[in-house]
Every structure is written in C-alpha cells, then in structure tokens.
Design a protein around this motif. Structure first.
Motif, PDB file in Angstrom:
ATOM      1  N   ALA A 155      13.445  -1.041   5.785  1.00  0.00           N
ATOM      2  CA  ALA A 155      12.951  -2.039   4.837  1.00  0.00           C
ATOM      3  C   ALA A 155      13.494  -3.427   5.183  1.00  0.00           C
ATOM      4  CB  ALA A 155      13.365  -1.655   3.417  1.00  0.00           C
ATOM      5  N   GLU A 156      14.763  -3.471   5.551  1.00  0.00           N
ATOM      6  CA  GLU A 156      15.365  -4.760   5.929  1.00  0.00           C
ATOM      7  C   GLU A 156      14.661  -5.349   7.149  1.00  0.00           C
ATOM      8  OE1 GLU A 156      19.642  -6.541   7.568  1.00  0.00           O
ATOM      9  OE2 GLU A 156      19.500  -4.452   6.926  1.00  0.00           O
ATOM     10  N   LEU A 157      14.433  -4.528   8.163  1.00  0.00           N
ATOM     11  CA  LEU A 157      13.775  -5.005   9.386  1.00  0.00           C
ATOM     12  C   LEU A 157      12.312  -5.360   9.133  1.00  0.00           C
ATOM     13  CD1 LEU A 157      15.197  -2.433  11.983  1.00  0.00           C
ATOM     14  CD2 LEU A 157      15.856  -4.833  11.711  1.00  0.00           C
ATOM     15  N   ALA A 158      11.647  -4.622   8.231  1.00  0.00           N
ATOM     16  CA  ALA A 158      10.236  -4.877   7.931  1.00  0.00           C
ATOM     17  C   ALA A 158      10.029  -6.265   7.343  1.00  0.00           C
ATOM     18  CB  ALA A 158       9.706  -3.815   6.975  1.00  0.00           C
ATOM     19  N   ALA A 159      11.066  -6.801   6.704  1.00  0.00           N
ATOM     20  CA  ALA A 159      10.953  -8.137   6.112  1.00  0.00           C
ATOM     21  C   ALA A 159      10.754  -9.212   7.176  1.00  0.00           C
ATOM     22  CB  ALA A 159      12.203  -8.446   5.285  1.00  0.00           C
ATOM     23  N   PHE A 160      11.022  -8.872   8.406  1.00  0.00           N
ATOM     24  CA  PHE A 160      10.866  -9.845   9.503  1.00  0.00           C
ATOM     25  C   PHE A 160       9.750  -9.425  10.462  1.00  0.00           C
ATOM     26  CE2 PHE A 160      15.262  -9.751   8.030  1.00  0.00           C
ATOM     27  CZ  PHE A 160      15.402 -11.061   7.600  1.00  0.00           C
ATOM     28  N   CYS A 161       8.894  -8.525   9.975  1.00  0.00           N
ATOM     29  CA  CYS A 161       7.779  -8.053  10.796  1.00  0.00           C
ATOM     30  C   CYS A 161       6.771  -9.178  11.022  1.00  0.00           C
ATOM     31  CB  CYS A 161       7.098  -6.873  10.097  1.00  0.00           C
ATOM     32  SG  CYS A 161       5.632  -6.239  10.939  1.00  0.00           S
ATOM     33  N   GLU A 162       6.281  -9.292  12.248  1.00  0.00           N
ATOM     34  CA  GLU A 162       5.289 -10.314  12.584  1.00  0.00           C
ATOM     35  C   GLU A 162       3.957  -9.689  12.995  1.00  0.00           C
ATOM     36  OE1 GLU A 162       7.010 -12.810  15.536  1.00  0.00           O
ATOM     37  OE2 GLU A 162       8.521 -13.662  14.184  1.00  0.00           O
ATOM     38  N   ASP A 163       3.863  -8.362  12.858  1.00  0.00           N
ATOM     39  CA  ASP A 163       2.634  -7.660  13.209  1.00  0.00           C
ATOM     40  C   ASP A 163       1.662  -7.768  12.031  1.00  0.00           C
ATOM     41  OD1 ASP A 163       0.608  -5.703  13.641  1.00  0.00           O
ATOM     42  OD2 ASP A 163       1.942  -4.594  14.976  1.00  0.00           O
ATOM     43  N   VAL A 164       0.673  -8.606  12.170  1.00  0.00           N
ATOM     44  CA  VAL A 164      -0.267  -8.868  11.088  1.00  0.00           C
ATOM     45  C   VAL A 164      -1.023  -7.612  10.673  1.00  0.00           C
ATOM     46  CG1 VAL A 164      -2.312 -10.177  10.406  1.00  0.00           C
ATOM     47  CG2 VAL A 164      -0.531 -11.273  11.782  1.00  0.00           C
ATOM     48  N   ASP A 165      -1.398  -6.794  11.643  1.00  0.00           N
ATOM     49  CA  ASP A 165      -2.146  -5.569  11.332  1.00  0.00           C
ATOM     50  C   ASP A 165      -1.317  -4.604  10.497  1.00  0.00           C
ATOM     51  OD1 ASP A 165      -4.382  -6.472  12.668  1.00  0.00           O
ATOM     52  OD2 ASP A 165      -3.842  -5.494  14.561  1.00  0.00           O
ATOM     53  N   GLU A 166      -0.062  -4.442  10.845  1.00  0.00           N
ATOM     54  CA  GLU A 166       0.796  -3.529  10.095  1.00  0.00           C
ATOM     55  C   GLU A 166       1.041  -4.046   8.680  1.00  0.00           C
ATOM     56  OE1 GLU A 166       1.489  -0.639  10.696  1.00  0.00           O
ATOM     57  OE2 GLU A 166       1.390  -0.368  12.854  1.00  0.00           O
ATOM     58  N   LEU A 167       1.244  -5.344   8.547  1.00  0.00           N
ATOM     59  CA  LEU A 167       1.458  -5.923   7.220  1.00  0.00           C
ATOM     60  C   LEU A 167       0.199  -5.798   6.366  1.00  0.00           C
ATOM     61  CD1 LEU A 167       3.484  -9.124   8.165  1.00  0.00           C
ATOM     62  CD2 LEU A 167       4.348  -7.080   6.990  1.00  0.00           C
ATOM     63  N   HIS A 168      -0.946  -5.936   7.012  1.00  0.00           N
ATOM     64  CA  HIS A 168      -2.206  -5.767   6.283  1.00  0.00           C
ATOM     65  C   HIS A 168      -2.356  -4.316   5.820  1.00  0.00           C
ATOM     66  CE1 HIS A 168      -6.361  -6.346   5.098  1.00  0.00           C
ATOM     67  NE2 HIS A 168      -6.710  -5.300   5.835  1.00  0.00           N
ATOM     68  N   HIS A 169      -1.946  -3.398   6.678  1.00  0.00           N
ATOM     69  CA  HIS A 169      -2.014  -1.976   6.308  1.00  0.00           C
ATOM     70  C   HIS A 169      -1.095  -1.686   5.121  1.00  0.00           C
ATOM     71  CE1 HIS A 169      -1.292   2.497   7.464  1.00  0.00           C
ATOM     72  NE2 HIS A 169      -2.291   2.383   6.607  1.00  0.00           N
ATOM     73  N   LEU A 170       0.091  -2.287   5.131  1.00  0.00           N
ATOM     74  CA  LEU A 170       1.028  -2.100   4.020  1.00  0.00           C
ATOM     75  C   LEU A 170       0.426  -2.636   2.723  1.00  0.00           C
ATOM     76  CD1 LEU A 170       3.847  -1.158   3.139  1.00  0.00           C
ATOM     77  CD2 LEU A 170       4.696  -3.460   3.681  1.00  0.00           C
ATOM     78  N   SER A 171      -0.229  -3.775   2.826  1.00  0.00           N
ATOM     79  CA  SER A 171      -0.883  -4.364   1.663  1.00  0.00           C
ATOM     80  C   SER A 171      -1.990  -3.450   1.140  1.00  0.00           C
ATOM     81  CB  SER A 171      -1.465  -5.733   2.025  1.00  0.00           C
ATOM     82  OG  SER A 171      -2.167  -6.288   0.942  1.00  0.00           O
ATOM     83  N   SER A 172      -2.757  -2.870   2.055  1.00  0.00           N
ATOM     84  CA  SER A 172      -3.848  -1.966   1.659  1.00  0.00           C
ATOM     85  C   SER A 172      -3.307  -0.738   0.936  1.00  0.00           C
ATOM     86  CB  SER A 172      -4.639  -1.526   2.891  1.00  0.00           C
ATOM     87  OG  SER A 172      -5.274  -2.633   3.498  1.00  0.00           O
ATOM     88  N   ILE A 173      -2.178  -0.228   1.407  1.00  0.00           N
ATOM     89  CA  ILE A 173      -1.559   0.938   0.769  1.00  0.00           C
ATOM     90  C   ILE A 173      -1.138   0.593  -0.655  1.00  0.00           C
ATOM     91  CG2 ILE A 173       0.461   2.465   0.798  1.00  0.00           C
ATOM     92  CD1 ILE A 173       0.316   2.335   3.881  1.00  0.00           C
ATOM     93  N   CYS A 174      -0.549  -0.588  -0.824  1.00  0.00           N
ATOM     94  CA  CYS A 174      -0.113  -1.018  -2.157  1.00  0.00           C
ATOM     95  C   CYS A 174      -1.302  -1.158  -3.107  1.00  0.00           C
ATOM     96  CB  CYS A 174       0.651  -2.338  -2.061  1.00  0.00           C
ATOM     97  SG  CYS A 174       2.269  -2.184  -1.277  1.00  0.00           S
ATOM     98  N   HIS A 175      -2.390  -1.704  -2.609  1.00  0.00           N
ATOM     99  CA  HIS A 175      -3.590  -1.852  -3.439  1.00  0.00           C
ATOM    100  C   HIS A 175      -4.182  -0.488  -3.798  1.00  0.00           C
ATOM    101  CE1 HIS A 175      -3.692  -6.154  -3.450  1.00  0.00           C
ATOM    102  NE2 HIS A 175      -3.834  -6.261  -2.129  1.00  0.00           N
ATOM    103  N   SER A 176      -4.163   0.435  -2.846  1.00  0.00           N
ATOM    104  CA  SER A 176      -4.685   1.782  -3.104  1.00  0.00           C
ATOM    105  C   SER A 176      -3.853   2.496  -4.163  1.00  0.00           C
ATOM    106  CB  SER A 176      -4.689   2.605  -1.814  1.00  0.00           C
ATOM    107  OG  SER A 176      -5.577   2.060  -0.861  1.00  0.00           O
ATOM    108  N   MET A 177      -2.542   2.283  -4.099  1.00  0.00           N
ATOM    109  CA  MET A 177      -1.653   2.901  -5.084  1.00  0.00           C
ATOM    110  C   MET A 177      -1.898   2.319  -6.474  1.00  0.00           C
ATOM    111  SD  MET A 177       1.938   3.281  -2.998  1.00  0.00           S
ATOM    112  CE  MET A 177       2.723   4.181  -4.351  1.00  0.00           C
ATOM    113  N   GLN A 178      -2.147   1.007  -6.523  1.00  0.00           N
ATOM    114  CA  GLN A 178      -2.428   0.363  -7.811  1.00  0.00           C
ATOM    115  C   GLN A 178      -3.722   0.920  -8.407  1.00  0.00           C
ATOM    116  OE1 GLN A 178      -3.607  -3.812  -7.756  1.00  0.00           O
ATOM    117  NE2 GLN A 178      -2.380  -4.182  -9.602  1.00  0.00           N
ATOM    118  N   ARG A 179      -4.734   1.078  -7.567  1.00  0.00           N
ATOM    119  CA  ARG A 179      -6.008   1.622  -8.032  1.00  0.00           C
ATOM    120  C   ARG A 179      -5.830   3.063  -8.514  1.00  0.00           C
ATOM    121  NH1 ARG A 179      -8.519   0.950  -3.767  1.00  0.00           N
ATOM    122  NH2 ARG A 179      -8.389   3.055  -2.910  1.00  0.00           N
TER     123      ARG A 179
END
Length: 337
Positions: A214-238
């Motif tokens: 989690a600490e290292l992920a805060a400095f992630c620069e991979d746009v695709d992976e961050l977008h995937h993480l965002s999609s997972i969060c939205h799916s969980m909210q739904r």
C-alpha cells in the motif's frame, strides 16, 4: 461467505454425507476416524439422521471433522456442488481409498516424499538443468534416486499434479508445470494444507507485505493499474448499493491484488497473490455478515484516497488498520458459526 461464495446452513447435512462418501468411509468408519473422542459418543443411527435431515449436533460434528482434517468448517455451508469440488481438490482420490489425514504411517511417508520431490525439482530449476515444460525423470529413476517404491512415486506425483506443479500426460510422461514459479509456491501451499498451525505465521507475513504494498502503491505511476484500482472501487460501491455481497467480496480480493500490482514490486505481488489464494481455500475471507460490508468499504476508501494523493504513510497506516479489523471480523465468524 468463503472466498466470495454463498453460504447456507441448509447444505451442511448433505455435505457431511458427500464428505464421508468421497473418503470412501462407512458411517461406522467415519465415527471411528473423526468422532470417537467426543464426550458424548455418537451412534450410527444419530449420524445417519444428521446426514439425512440435520439436527442439534450437526455443527459440533462438522467442527470436529474440519479440525481433524485442517479445513475451514465454513466449507460445509457451501452449496453441495461447490463443496464437492472443493473436497475433491483438497482430497484427491486414489484407486482404492483415501488415506485419512492424521492417521500417520503411510500418509506421513507420502508427505515426506512430496517434500523431497518438490525440493528435487526446485533445485534443478535453480541450477538450470530443468525448465518449465520439460519432461522429468521416469518414476523408475525417481524411485531409485529417493530409495522408495515406484507406486509411492506415482502416488506423490498425482498429488503434485493436483497442486499444479506437474502435468501428467498418459502415455507420454510427466512434465514440469508451464509456470515455473509454482515450484517455489507449492512448498508453501503444501505446508499450509498439512499444518494449519502455520496459518498464523503466514498471516503475519501477508500483513507485512500488504502494508508495504500500500505504501509503495501511493507512488505508482502506471496509469493503467491506477485506473484498474479505481474501477474496482467503483464496482465495490455499486455492489454495496445493490446489496450484492458476493460481488463486493470478490472486489475486496481484487482490491488487495491490484494494490500489490501497483506496488511495482513483482516479488510482493507474487507472494500476496499466492498467499491470498491459499487463504481463500483454507480459511475463507472471514467477512460474512451484512453489517461488516459498510466497514470494509469505508476502510478501502481511506486506503484508496491515500494512494490517490500519494500519501505513502497514510496508505500504509490505512492498510494496517484494515487488516487488523479484518482479523477481528474473521474471529467473529467462528463466534457466530
């Protein structure tokens, strides 16, 4: 739920019968192997009744059996088809009868042989004499090398095939798994299946890896992976809003795996993925009650928010608190079982 699967007490009595028949035991033999030590001895008539329609002693019997074979008792609450598949995976059948875990003797020898074979193949992988997809020695050669019978080698190899380490091709021979990393995951997997006491140590390792991820992920620069993480969060909210707990808990697993990918550390990712898969089979998620779903969502949002603003300390602390609370939820599962 176990690993995101729906649970119901309605299936327990049927699954008890499925378990006994899969092991090839009569009701008398099941009592002898698993229930002889009970303070209130159980009769064949009582066991028969429990298998047909359940009863007040069903939970106690299930817990006793699960403890004997070191599996999560909540597996017995899966639907019958899913339960049968899980049991077939954990206890692959032999030509005659299964050796009951904990009986000692032959089973202990097979466990030792499996460890020997695993180390033998892993050493060959490390020194470069064996690669993924390669054909391994014939059982005759392995029997001579390890000073055991060919039948013991064949039995052990069937177990390694179930675990995904080798590929047995009738008439052609036995080949190394196409995923060479399996050779370094399987010893961990096998030891967990054999010795449940190691789960505590595995959890400590997993928690250390997840907080660092989690600490290292805060400095992630991979746009695709961050977008995937965002999609997972939205799916969980739904899933939360729709009351779809199965989808939500699958999202929970995906969330952790994605954070491991976002860490950018392949070793952390591989280890978290492996341990998570093992824990799903053995102890489930431990998060099975509706009131906990909102808590999990809020904890995830804090972690996700810290990652978005590149707050490594916040992400690490958020993950630490989430894992601590998850452990409390896991403990509560057995209090309510």
């Amino acid at each position: 739920m176990v690993g995101g699967r729906a649970l119901s007490s309605l299936y327990k009595h049927e699954n008890l019968r499925i378990f006994r028949r899969h092991l090839g035991l009569t009701q008398k033999e099941l009592i002898h192997h698993f229930l002889d030590e009970e303070e209130r001895p159980i009769s064949i008539a009582t066991l028969s009744n429990l298998e047909v329609k359940g009863g007040v002693r069903l939970n106690d019997v299930v817990l006793k059996i699960a403890d004997k074979v070191s599996i999560d008792p909540m597996l017995f609450a899966l639907d019958t088809q899913e339960f049968a598949e899980q049991i077939a995976s954990l206890f692959p059948k032999k030509k005659d009868r299964l050796q009951i875990p904990g009986q000692g003797g032959k089973k202990t020898g097979i466990n030792h042989l499996i460890n020997q074979l695993t180390m033998h193949f892993a050493q060959q992988m490390m020194n470069g004499t064996l690669q993924k997809g390669d054909k391994i020695e014939a059982d005759r050669e392995l029997a001579v090398l390890l000073n055991v019978g060919r039948s013991a080698i064949r039995e052990a190899m069937k177990v390694l095939e179930v675990l995904g380490m080798v590929d047995i091709r009738p008439g052609q021979g036995t080949y190394i798994s196409s995923d060479e990393a399996d050779f370094f995951r399987i010893p961990l997997s096998w030891s967990l299946f054999l010795n449940r006491s190691q789960i505590e140590d595995i959890i400590v390792v997993r928690n250390s890896l997840e907080t660092k991820a989690a600490e290292l992920a805060a400095f992630c620069e991979d746009v695709d992976e961050l977008h995937h993480l965002s999609s997972i969060c939205h799916s969980m909210q739904r899933a939360l809003l729709e009351g779809n707990h199965g989808e939500f808990l699958q999202g929970d697993l995906d969330f952790h795996i994605c954070i491991a990918r976002c860490s950018g550390n392949d070793v952390i990712y591989t280890m978290i993925q492996t341990i998570s898969n093992l824990m799903r089979h053995i102890s489930g998620t431990g998060m099975v009650y509706e009131e906990q779903i909102q808590e999990i969502y809020e904890e995830h949002q804090k972690i996700y928010g810290s990652i978005l603003i590149h707050d490594g300390d916040g992400a690490r602390e958020g993950m630490r608190l989430h894992l601590a609370r998850s452990r409390e939820r896991y403990s509560c599962k057995y209090d309510r079982y």
